[in-house]
Design an enzyme around this catalytic site. Structure first.
Site, PDB file in Angstrom:
ATOM      1  N   CYS A 191       2.050  -0.083  -8.794  1.00 13.44           N
ATOM      2  CA  CYS A 191       3.174   0.397  -7.978  1.00 13.44           C
ATOM      3  C   CYS A 191       4.379   0.674  -8.848  1.00 13.44           C
ATOM      4  O   CYS A 191       4.950   1.758  -8.798  1.00 13.44           O
ATOM      5  CB  CYS A 191       3.490  -0.621  -6.895  1.00 13.44           C
ATOM      6  SG  CYS A 191       3.681  -2.292  -7.515  1.00 13.44           S
ATOM      7  N   GLY A 203       0.836  -1.200   0.000  1.00 10.14           N
ATOM      8  CA  GLY A 203       0.000   0.000   0.000  1.00 10.14           C
ATOM      9  C   GLY A 203       0.867   1.245   0.000  1.00 10.14           C
ATOM     10  O   GLY A 203       2.015   1.213  -0.448  1.00 10.14           O
ATOM     11  N   THR A 224       0.813   4.790   5.055  1.00 13.30           N
ATOM     12  CA  THR A 224       0.223   3.728   5.878  1.00 13.30           C
ATOM     13  C   THR A 224       1.294   2.704   6.255  1.00 13.30           C
ATOM     14  O   THR A 224       1.307   2.200   7.385  1.00 13.30           O
ATOM     15  CB  THR A 224      -0.941   3.032   5.139  1.00 13.30           C
ATOM     16  OG1 THR A 224      -1.777   4.032   4.555  1.00 13.30           O
ATOM     17  CG2 THR A 224      -1.776   2.198   6.083  1.00 13.30           C
ATOM     18  N   GLU A 250       5.634  -3.437   0.947  1.00 16.31           N
ATOM     19  CA  GLU A 250       5.756  -3.086  -0.479  1.00 16.31           C
ATOM     20  C   GLU A 250       4.986  -1.789  -0.672  1.00 16.31           C
ATOM     21  O   GLU A 250       3.753  -1.788  -0.670  1.00 16.31           O
ATOM     22  CB  GLU A 250       5.174  -4.201  -1.358  1.00 16.31           C
ATOM     23  CG  GLU A 250       5.921  -5.515  -1.261  1.00 16.31           C
ATOM     24  CD  GLU A 250       7.306  -5.510  -1.896  1.00 16.31           C
ATOM     25  OE1 GLU A 250       7.722  -4.446  -2.434  1.00 16.31           O
ATOM     26  OE2 GLU A 250       7.985  -6.535  -1.833  1.00 16.31           O
TER      27      GLU A 250
HETATM   28  P1  NAD Z   1      -3.363   2.467   1.399  1.00 20.30           P
HETATM   29  O1  NAD Z   1      -2.082   2.561   2.173  1.00 20.30           O
HETATM   30  O2  NAD Z   1      -4.339   3.556   1.497  1.00 20.30           O
HETATM   31  O3  NAD Z   1      -4.143   1.136   1.808  1.00 20.30           O
HETATM   32  C1  NAD Z   1      -3.521  -0.137   1.766  1.00 20.30           C
HETATM   33  C2  NAD Z   1      -4.215  -1.068   2.754  1.00 20.30           C
HETATM   34  O4  NAD Z   1      -3.987  -0.602   4.084  1.00 20.30           O
HETATM   35  C3  NAD Z   1      -5.727  -1.171   2.591  1.00 20.30           C
HETATM   36  O5  NAD Z   1      -6.111  -2.521   2.791  1.00 20.30           O
HETATM   37  C4  NAD Z   1      -6.239  -0.326   3.742  1.00 20.30           C
HETATM   38  O6  NAD Z   1      -7.514  -0.708   4.155  1.00 20.30           O
HETATM   39  C5  NAD Z   1      -5.218  -0.607   4.810  1.00 20.30           C
HETATM   40  N1  NAD Z   1      -5.138   0.379   5.885  1.00 20.30           N
HETATM   41  C6  NAD Z   1      -5.743   1.579   5.993  1.00 20.30           C
HETATM   42  N2  NAD Z   1      -5.373   2.187   7.146  1.00 20.30           N
HETATM   43  C7  NAD Z   1      -4.513   1.353   7.763  1.00 20.30           C
HETATM   44  C8  NAD Z   1      -3.771   1.433   8.974  1.00 20.30           C
HETATM   45  N3  NAD Z   1      -3.838   2.495   9.762  1.00 20.30           N
HETATM   46  N4  NAD Z   1      -2.968   0.393   9.297  1.00 20.30           N
HETATM   47  C9  NAD Z   1      -2.860  -0.682   8.500  1.00 20.30           C
HETATM   48  N5  NAD Z   1      -3.531  -0.809   7.332  1.00 20.30           N
HETATM   49  C10 NAD Z   1      -4.361   0.202   6.971  1.00 20.30           C
HETATM   50  O7  NAD Z   1      -2.913   2.210  -0.103  1.00 20.30           O
HETATM   51  P2  NAD Z   1      -3.854   2.085  -1.398  1.00 20.30           P
HETATM   52  O8  NAD Z   1      -4.364   3.436  -1.763  1.00 20.30           O
HETATM   53  O9  NAD Z   1      -4.806   0.968  -1.211  1.00 20.30           O
HETATM   54  O10 NAD Z   1      -2.787   1.606  -2.488  1.00 20.30           O
HETATM   55  C11 NAD Z   1      -2.066   2.482  -3.295  1.00 20.30           C
HETATM   56  C12 NAD Z   1      -0.613   2.525  -2.884  1.00 20.30           C
HETATM   57  O11 NAD Z   1      -0.071   1.199  -2.836  1.00 20.30           O
HETATM   58  C13 NAD Z   1       0.271   3.268  -3.861  1.00 20.30           C
HETATM   59  O12 NAD Z   1       1.161   4.107  -3.153  1.00 20.30           O
HETATM   60  C14 NAD Z   1       1.055   2.150  -4.556  1.00 20.30           C
HETATM   61  O13 NAD Z   1       2.292   2.553  -5.106  1.00 20.30           O
HETATM   62  C15 NAD Z   1       1.203   1.159  -3.474  1.00 20.30           C
HETATM   63  N6  NAD Z   1       1.456  -0.171  -3.996  1.00 20.30           N
HETATM   64  C16 NAD Z   1       2.699  -0.717  -3.840  1.00 20.30           C
HETATM   65  C17 NAD Z   1       2.978  -1.974  -4.372  1.00 20.30           C
HETATM   66  C18 NAD Z   1       4.341  -2.595  -4.229  1.00 20.30           C
HETATM   67  O14 NAD Z   1       4.463  -3.787  -4.488  1.00 20.30           O
HETATM   68  N7  NAD Z   1       5.361  -1.850  -3.834  1.00 20.30           N
HETATM   69  C19 NAD Z   1       1.984  -2.671  -5.053  1.00 20.30           C
HETATM   70  C20 NAD Z   1       0.715  -2.081  -5.192  1.00 20.30           C
HETATM   71  C21 NAD Z   1       0.463  -0.834  -4.654  1.00 20.30           C
END
Ligand code: NAD
Length: 472
Positions: A284, A228, A232, A250
């Site tokens: 990502c 994510g 976060t 990641e």
């Molecule tokens: P996000 O961080 O908003 O959410 C990711 C997950 O975290 C969701 O399941 C969400 O419900 C959960 N979450 C929310 N609050 C939380 C907390 N306080 N503690 C723990 N978990 C919590 O990210 P997003 O908008 O869903 O995804 C987009 C981001 O993910 C982009 O920055 C992208 O680059 C990144 N991403 C990285 C990879 C990688 O492999 N490096 C792959 C895909 C996406």
């Protein structure tokens, strides 16, 4: 209004589990509700962690061959339901069935699950002589918490769950509230081949219940695998410190592509397009900044615009669509803000204005520089900034001037020279004449603020284990 809608269930201890309340999941192409998802509470998470903890006692003692067979059976099961899951992904996430869309995503699920089934981490003999025998074992950790984003929901859940199960751990998965349905269904299917409690899934809306945060703090969870945003991810890391959880993070990327002056613009246009606009840029390791040498700048922009113009954008359930809408309002607003800012600073070569609903046609903006928001921030959407450069050393320095370090690419007719430049880029994966092409047998992860640890291959599998050394 919700009576005719399907309500999905969590899966806890091998059984369907309802939550006290539900929340709607929207189709970004139509704005309509696809289905209702369970809004799990802390008590549901506790039950899932307890079930996974009980299941660990048996699962961690199964043989390597048994777990390999279970992962192969999951691969087959998900393959049998690939078309159903693809339709669900398209409806909750927006990516089309075709193109590099949801059928492609389910192809990835098969490839990664199958490859993970084939890996193993056998005991290593470090010493065996008259001084004694020293053996090194890779032992499962316990309950693994998987937290996934909304961009590739089924694929990323597979990346988390399969290696955990393969190495003898048990799992509590928590999908994004934007795209919970495919993961809820996948875990239901996995439970048709696994003993109860080995893989559980909870979901929540993140506003009234935030189970991701609760998982990071939970004393019954030994590891968090999180994909994510950087913000976060940092929060997860801080919270997890208290219980010394193992972490794989990641996180976000702001990948640069560097185009050298010797390229054939027409020949690289297709690769540049998919590098940047795969899944509407919501990937990502998509190319999020493009540095082009001044000698070929205009020709590269022209070829890329020409290629992009021909791509059909529409509702993903329409078999002719190759790109879909932006996946949710939050992301749409972010892309719009960055494009609005860039419009006054650079030249819009294509797109630049939103369409209906959450549609935002692929946008290419030239004349931008490091320091402009669209260059510096991760847009995670269909808007590519193009930056002109004169000196390749400057381009490398500008590409590396980022807190992120996920992926990068170099485009050139001279592969050896491109490889030398690639090695100077500060990121976990670098491609020559393509961008973002990951594969299950190569470790993938970010440097700098893009994360911690790797996924895939043997190195990825190791992250689901602790080492134990036995001296005898
Ligand atoms: P996000 O961080 O908003 O959410 C990711 C997950 O975290 C969701 O399941 C969400 O419900 C959960 N979450 C929310 N609050 C939380 C907390 N306080 N503690 C723990 N978990 C919590 O990210 P997003 O908008 O869903 O995804 C987009 C981001 O993910 C982009 O920055 C992208 O680059 C990144 N991403 C990285 C990879 C990688 O492999 N490096 C792959 C895909 C996406």
């Amino acid at each position: 209004m919700t009576e005719n809608l399907t309500t999905y269930s969590m899966v806890i201890d091998g059984k369907a589990a309802a939550a006290a309340s539900t929340f709607p999941v929207f189709n970004p192409a139509t704005g309509k509700v696809v289905a209702m998802a369970p809004n799990g509470a802390a008590a549901d998470l506790d039950r899932a962690v307890a079930a996974a903890g009980r299941a660990f006692l048996g699962w961690s003692r199964t043989s390597d061959a048994e777990r390999a067979a279970a992962c192969a059976a999951i691969t087959q099961k998900l393959g049998e339901h690939a078309e159903e899951l693809a339709a669900l992904i398209t409806q909750e996430q927006g990516k089309p069935l075709n193109g590099v869309g949801s059928r492609f995503e389910m192809g990835g699920v098969q490839a990664w699950a199958g490859h993970t089934a084939s890996l193993s981490l056998p005991m290593k003999v470090l010493q065996d002589d008259n001084q004694g025998r020293v053996e090194m074992y890779r032992k499962p950790l316990g309950v693994v918490g998987s937290i996934t984003p909304w961009n590739w929901p089924a694929l990323i859940a597979t990346w988390h769950i399969l290696p955990a199960v393969r190495t003898g751990n048990t799992v509590v998965a928590k999908p994004s509230p934007y795209t919970p349905l495919s993961t809820l269904r996948m875990v239901e299917l996995m439970n048709e081949v696994l003993p109860p409690g080995v893989v559980n899934v909870v979901s929540c809306d993140d506003t009234t219940n935030n189970l991701g945060a609760a998982m990071a703090a939970h004393p019954g969870i030994r590891k968090i695998v999180f994909t994510g945003s950087c913000a976060t991810g940092s929060r997860v890391m801080m919270t997890a410190a208290e219980t010394m959880k193992r972490l794989t993070l990641e996180l976000g990327g702001n990948d640069a592509g560097i185009v050298l002056p010797d390229v054939n613009p027409q020949a690289i246009a297709e690769g540049l397009f998919w590098g940047a606009f795969i899944n509407m840029g919501q990937t990502c390791a998509a190319m999020k900044r493009l540095y082009v040498h001044e000698d070929v700048h205009d020709a590269v922009c022209e070829a890329l615009v020409e290629y992009t113009r021909k791509i059909p954008v529409g509702d993903g359930m329409d078999e002719t669509s190759i790109l879909g809408p932006v996946a949710n309002r939050m992301q749409f607003d972010k892309v719009k803000r960055l494009v609005d800012d860039a419009r006054g600073r650079g030249r819009v070569l294509l797109g630049g204005t939103p369409g209906d609903g959450l549609f935002f046609n692929p946008t290419i903006i030239a004349g931008l520089n490091n320091g402009d928001l669209l260059v510096d921030e991760e847009q995670f959407g269909p808007a590519l900034p193009v930056i002109k450069y004169r000196d390749v050393e400057d381009a490398i320095a500008q590409a590396n001037a980022s807190e992120n370090g996920l992926g990068g690419s170099v485009w050139s007719a001279d592969i050896d020279r491109a490889r030398e430049i690639a090695k100077r880029m500060e990121c976990g994966s670098v491609w020559v004449n393509k961008h973002g092409a990951i594969q299950p047998n190569a470790p993938f992860g970010g440097v700098k603020k893009s994360g911690l640890g790797v996924e895939f291959g043997e190195e990825g599998l190791q992250e689901y284990t602790d080492i134990q050394v036995v001296y005898s």
